[in-house]
Design an enzyme around this catalytic site. Structure first.
Site: not given
Ligand SMILES: Cc1cc2nc3c(=O)[nH]c(=O)nc-3n(C[C@H](O)[C@H](O)[C@H](O)COP(=O)(O)O)c2cc1C
Length: 371
Positions: A188, A235, A322
């Site tokens: 972004y 971040r 997740r």
């Molecule tokens: C459904 C979904 C929505 C996400 N939305 C954002 C977001 O709004 N901002 C962001 O920085 N990362 C976003 N991410 C990335 C997550 O913050 C995270 O980095 C990613 O899911 C990996 O972590 P995890 O394996 O614990 O899910 C999103 C990921 C998923 C799966």
């Protein structure tokens, strides 16, 4: 349901409290920011958001879904929230109260989507550091569409976006939130400026690592001046490929950023990265403040690995996405070594309560079914 990879011992580092700037986190397992696309069309958070977030108040800190700092900052996806009107702020205040009532802490993640916007969603010009499109598609009201070539931001526009981050942060704190996270990751706007591929500007916001880091640094400085550095997180995702992001040099601009903001003593740096990468090693060595680590999309959530990373100090806290999404009572489950609910990908960005506020807790699973 799946077996958890790991049962956390009661004295696990991840379960110990952590002072994060002005915020006392009860544990070191934070909820990563997760866009859920359930906001109203004017950017007001969903009526269900207070329940969704407060169900997850057991997280050390909840980091909200990405939230637009102005109308033009939105527009990568439909139904993502903002925090730039009184109406938005009033609903964020309800969310903060609901989370606090359950003993939780919450930061709002602030973004501008930059070249990831589509004009059919935002209704505005798509803007970026340079006129280089992301090779990606998004869902618009008229179906799937390729992203368009953005227009390079003028310097006066950059200055006004800094002010919009500042104003949004003020609204977040006035709504009772514990702080804000500046979203400079995942392709972004602020991440686009850090890149040596997507940012080909020749003015003070492009070229050298210091210049590429300038926009994010100015946002962090402005927001810190407004609400106090101890309520500000940032971040980054160096080398991350989300949003068709490309970087040849995944270290220098981040080094410049961390060096410039080090003296502010912000609440935390949040890094989305593979912790075994050389980039992480280089940046970790530079940062003496609180570091929140999210090990990323492809590695999955392995609590054994996360506990080791926290235990040896590679991370002060971890962010988990997740797994929190699917397990509102995640901390209880980890302490008990209980099974974890599986996240349902089909409802990540769907509308309504399904897959949002209906993931069962262990207590709910134990209740006799009456239906
Ligand atoms: C459904 C979904 C929505 C996400 N939305 C954002 C977001 O709004 N901002 C962001 O920085 N990362 C976003 N991410 C990335 C997550 O913050 C995270 O980095 C990613 O899911 C990996 O972590 P995890 O394996 O614990 O899910 C999103 C990921 C998923 C799966």
């Amino acid at each position: 349901m799946t077996e958890p990879a790991f049962r956390l011992a009661p004295d696990a580092t991840l379960l110990t409290p952590l002072r994060v700037g002005a915020t006392a986190a009860a544990n070191r397992i934070f909820m990563a920011p997760l866009t859920r696309s359930r906001a109203q069309s004017d950017g007001t958070p969903s009526d269900l958001a207070a329940e969704y977030y407060s169900q997850r108040a057991g997280a050390g800190i909840i980091i909200s879904e990405a939230t637009a700092v102005c109308e033009q900052a939105n527009g990568a996806y439909m139904n993502t929230p903002g925090i730039y009107t009184d109406r938005h702020q009033a609903v964020w205040a309800e969310i903060a109260s609901a989370v606090h009532a359950k003993g939780g802490k919450m930061f709002v993640q602030l973004w501008h989507v930059g070249r990831m916007a589509h004009p059919e969603i935002s209704g505005f010009d798509v803007v970026a550091p340079s006129a280089i499109a992301a090779d990606a598609v998004t869902h618009t009201p008229s179906g799937k569409q390729q992203l368009t070539v953005p227009r390079a931001l003028r310097i006066d526009e950059i200055e006004s976006i800094v002010g919009q981050f500042r104003a949004a942060a003020r609204r977040a704190v006035d709504a009772g939130m514990d702080g804000v996270e500046i979203h400079s990751a995942n392709g972004y706007l602020l991440h686009e400026f850090l890149s040596d591929v997507v940012n080909v500007r020749t003015d003070g916001y492009g070229g050298s690592p210091q210049n590429r880091a300038r926009f994010t640094a100015e946002v962090v400085e402005a927001v810190a001046a407004e609400i106090g550095a101890d309520r500000v997180g940032v971040r980054i995702s160096p080398g991350g490929s989300a949003g068709d992001m490309q970087e040849n040099d995944t270290v220098s601009a981040y080094e410049a950023l961390l060096n410039r903001i080090a003296g502010l003593q912000i609440a935390y740096l949040h890094v989305l990265i593979d912790p075994s990468s050389q980039t992480f090693g280089a940046l970790r060595a530079l940062w003496s403040g609180t570091l929140v680590l999210n090990t990323g999309r492809d590695t999955g959530t392995d609590f054994c690995q996360l506990e080791s990373l926290a235990d040896w100090g590679a991370a002060s806290a971890v962010a988990v996405g997740r797994t929190w999404l699917a397990n509102p009572d995640l901390i209880d489950r980890l302490v008990l070594g209980a099974e974890l609910n599986e996240p349902d990908v089909s409802t990540f960005y769907a509308s309504g309560p399904a897959g949002y506020i209906d993931y069962p807790t262990l207590d709910e699973l134990a209740e006799p079914q009456t239906a």
